[in-house]
Design a protein around this motif. Structure first.
Motif, PDB file in Angstrom:
ATOM      1  N   GLY A 181      34.094  39.253  41.697  1.00  0.00           N
ATOM      2  CA  GLY A 181      35.521  39.513  41.899  1.00  0.00           C
ATOM      3  C   GLY A 181      35.803  40.066  43.293  1.00  0.00           C
ATOM      4  N   GLU A 182      36.999  39.735  43.742  1.00  0.00           N
ATOM      5  CA  GLU A 182      37.457  40.116  45.072  1.00  0.00           C
ATOM      6  C   GLU A 182      37.438  41.634  45.296  1.00  0.00           C
ATOM      7  N   GLU A 183      37.485  42.393  44.196  1.00  0.00           N
ATOM      8  CA  GLU A 183      37.512  43.854  44.361  1.00  0.00           C
ATOM      9  C   GLU A 183      36.247  44.389  45.023  1.00  0.00           C
ATOM     10  N   TRP A 184      35.210  43.554  45.081  1.00  0.00           N
ATOM     11  CA  TRP A 184      33.954  43.999  45.713  1.00  0.00           C
ATOM     12  C   TRP A 184      33.879  43.658  47.192  1.00  0.00           C
ATOM     13  N   THR A 220      35.423  44.754  49.785  1.00  0.00           N
ATOM     14  CA  THR A 220      35.392  45.887  50.724  1.00  0.00           C
ATOM     15  C   THR A 220      34.054  46.631  50.681  1.00  0.00           C
ATOM     16  N   SER A 221      33.228  46.347  49.682  1.00  0.00           N
ATOM     17  CA  SER A 221      31.917  47.009  49.636  1.00  0.00           C
ATOM     18  C   SER A 221      30.856  46.229  50.409  1.00  0.00           C
ATOM     19  N   HIS A 234      33.596  35.604  46.960  1.00  0.00           N
ATOM     20  CA  HIS A 234      34.468  36.555  46.244  1.00  0.00           C
ATOM     21  C   HIS A 234      35.639  35.799  45.640  1.00  0.00           C
ATOM     22  N   GLN A 258      41.549  37.413  42.362  1.00  0.00           N
ATOM     23  CA  GLN A 258      41.874  38.193  41.161  1.00  0.00           C
ATOM     24  C   GLN A 258      42.988  37.503  40.382  1.00  0.00           C
ATOM     25  N   LYS A 312      47.939  43.095  39.657  1.00  0.00           N
ATOM     26  CA  LYS A 312      46.667  42.832  38.979  1.00  0.00           C
ATOM     27  C   LYS A 312      46.837  42.945  37.469  1.00  0.00           C
ATOM     28  N   SER A 354      46.252  44.355  33.985  1.00  0.00           N
ATOM     29  CA  SER A 354      45.778  45.671  33.553  1.00  0.00           C
ATOM     30  C   SER A 354      45.065  45.525  32.215  1.00  0.00           C
TER      31      SER A 354
END
Ligand code: GLU
Length: 549
Positions: A254-257, A259-260, A280, A283, A294, A296
């Motif tokens: 997922g795209e939420e990763w 930035t890591s 990535h 979402q 997003k 929920s």
């Protein structure tokens, strides 16, 4: 004391080296594609997990590669019992084949690159963490929760970026003797942090397959890689270790990763491991009061893939929908290949949708209607039955008792020029099927809609008796049947059309007779085509129902 001695002190039980593990889990071949889906067993199967899994599985299979299910259960407090079985049964239900993972009964592993539960890999992680400590890339840290709170409060007040960096990384620059001294006082409640070499203000450049080149601020935080207490790793360390040892070629996540990634790149570099290709995924978003947001987990039922099946959508339709938001070429491919399922479509990972994919009911309904309209009557029977067995057992029983009658009822007008494409989900199927069964008819008849006003029971009973004498539903085509009905209606003072009705003072119109018959036969004003319905029901049943006034 040197770093290696410190590492031995912190991890006395670890006697293997990272090389041992790299040998134990050898390369699968230079060009072997390996992808994985790595859900955390914290509850239901998220739609985003299926979305990423579809991309990873398709891409691996297209390249004769391997697709792995890895269970990311390092957050023991959030682990929910039964969640792994739920993932596996969803993959089975959706026919998404998984090559390796905890797939045997009792979640035993299939594959040579396990264990596939992260909670079973503690010793492996400790070996890799020990290696980082021995090479000066990681250090123990005893910041207490109170100290962390005050750091956070200060950073907030001074509008500084959060995290443990610069002067905030209190334990980073201690001597090994100081670490040892503290360890002897408090050997339990410490974490291990990665010693980041990132510089404030610097940017890193990396590539994501779908998004292309990305410039991002480098990571400067000394992030936690091993937690205190259970001493399990954090996601970040586990990602680097597992994807290296499982020989993952493409990390689809997922795209939420995104930035890591700078932090992950630093760890790959510290280990001198090659970096996998990153993909990535977008979402899944929802429009809420005109704004996209997003999904929920708590508020939106759509975040749970099971919700769509409980809502009556066929699994193939949901897969078609997901494919259509994964790759914009899929919808036109579907139109061009009406008889093929999504496994014949080739995903191009460079072309994947990289902006948020929307939960869009128009599209969901369109794609599902298309699916239920295209399959054969037998297939529709089988899929409805499978769905009903889970969600509507009484309907399943009825279908099971009379398969041929059911298939004929389902098949009305399907795949003809007049096909009204009656079904978008299995609740539509149920509504247009249930009344066909005699036992259901008796129940539904008690609540059927009122008959048209101009229809009185006595006239109709007479009409029915007469009609029975002349109706030959099997011997007539639809045109003949309707012509006969109009003529017959006229005799009983039901006009064949509006003009006649107005000019001649008839009792009603042929439409009223048709409505009478619909209500009598199906206990509803909305029914499949009357002629075909009568044909399926057969004359005897038709007249029994017509007389059931
Ligand atoms: N456990 C992570 C998640 O559920 C997996 C991310 C990944 O695929 O690496 O978001």
């Amino acid at each position: 004391m040197n770093n290696k001695e410190l590492a031995d002190l912190l991890f006395p039980h670890i006697d293997k080296t990272i090389e041992d593990y790299l040998t134990m889990y050898p390369s699968r071949g230079d060009n072997h594609i390996v992808t994985r889906v790595a859900p955390s067993p914290t509850g239901f199967m998220h739609i985003g997990t299926v979305y990423s899994a579809l991309i990873g599985q398709r891409f691996a299979e297209q390249n004769k590669g391997t697709f792995i299910l890895r269970i990311e259960d390092t957050d023991t407090a959030r682990t929910v019992e039964g969640a792994v079985d739920d993932f596996i049964s969803h993959f089975n239900y959706l026919s998404i084949p998984v090559n390796e993972g905890p797939l045997w009964p009792n979640n035993a592993d299939i594959g040579n690159y396990g264990p596939y539960h992260q909670s079973h890999r503690k010793e492996i992680y400790h070996t890799f963490i020990k290696h980082l400590v021995a090479n000066g890339h990681a250090y123990p840290c005893w910041l207490s929760p109170e100290e962390m709170d005050s750091i956070r409060a200060e950073q907030r007040a001074l509008k500084k970026a959060p995290g443990i960096y610069g002067n905030y990384s209190v334990w980073r620059n201690k001597t090994n003797e100081e670490y040892v001294q503290q360890y002897q006082q408090d050997p339990e409640w410490f974490v291990i942090r990665f010693r980041s070499e990132g510089k404030l203000g610097e940017k890193v450049l990396f590539e994501d397959v779908t998004r292309g080149k990305i410039h991002m601020a480098d990571n400067v935080n000394d992030n936690v890689i091993m937690k205190s207490g259970d001493k399990l790793p954090t996601y970040h360390l586990a990602h680097v270790v597992d994807d290296t040892l499982m020989r993952t070629s493409h990390v689809v996540r997922g795209e939420e990763w995104l930035t890591s990634v700078p932090f992950h790149l630093q760890m790959f570099e510290a280990f001198t491991f090659p970096v996998p290709v990153y993909v990535h995924t977008a979402q899944i978003l929802k429009v809420d009061e005109g704004k996209k947001r997003k999904l929920s987990k708590r508020k939106d039922p759509e975040s749970d893939i099971a919700y769509f099946f409980a809502s009556g959508y066929p699994k193939q339709g949901i897969l078609d929908y997901l494919m259509s938001i994964i790759d914009s070429k899929y919808e036109s491919w579907m139109e061009e290949n009406p008889d093929k399922d999504y496994t014949h479509f080739t995903i191009t990972i460079q072309d994947l949708n990289s902006s948020g994919a929307l939960v869009d009911y128009d599209k969901i309904n369109h794609v599902n209607n298309r699916y239920l309209s295209r399959i054969s009557n037998e297939q529709l029977y089988t899929e409805t039955l499978e769905w009903a067995e889970q969600f509507m057992p009484d309907l399943a029983q009825l279908m099971h008792n009379e398969p041929e009658y059911t298939i004929a009822a389902l098949g009305i007008e399907r795949h003809t020029d007049q096909d009204p494409k009656r079904f978008t989900n299995f609740f539509d199927v149920e509504k247009q099927l249930r009344f066909f069964y005699d036992s259901e008819f008796m129940r539904l008849a008690k609540e059927k809609p009122a008959l048209p006003d101009n229809i009185d029971t006595k006239t109709m009973l007479h009409f029915v008796d007469e009609y029975e004498k002349i109706l030959d539903v099997d011997g007539m085509d639809k045109m003949e049947w309707f012509t006969q009905l109009k003529e017959f209606g006229k005799k009983h003072w039901f006009a064949a059309n509006n003009r006649e009705f107005k000019e001649w003072g008839y009792n009603g119109k042929v439409g009223d007779i048709a409505m009478f018959m619909r209500i009598q036969l199906a206990c509803s004003k909305q029914t499949p085509d009357l002629y075909h319905m009568m044909k399926v029901m057969g004359k005897e049943r038709v007249f029994k129902r017509l007389r059931h006034l």
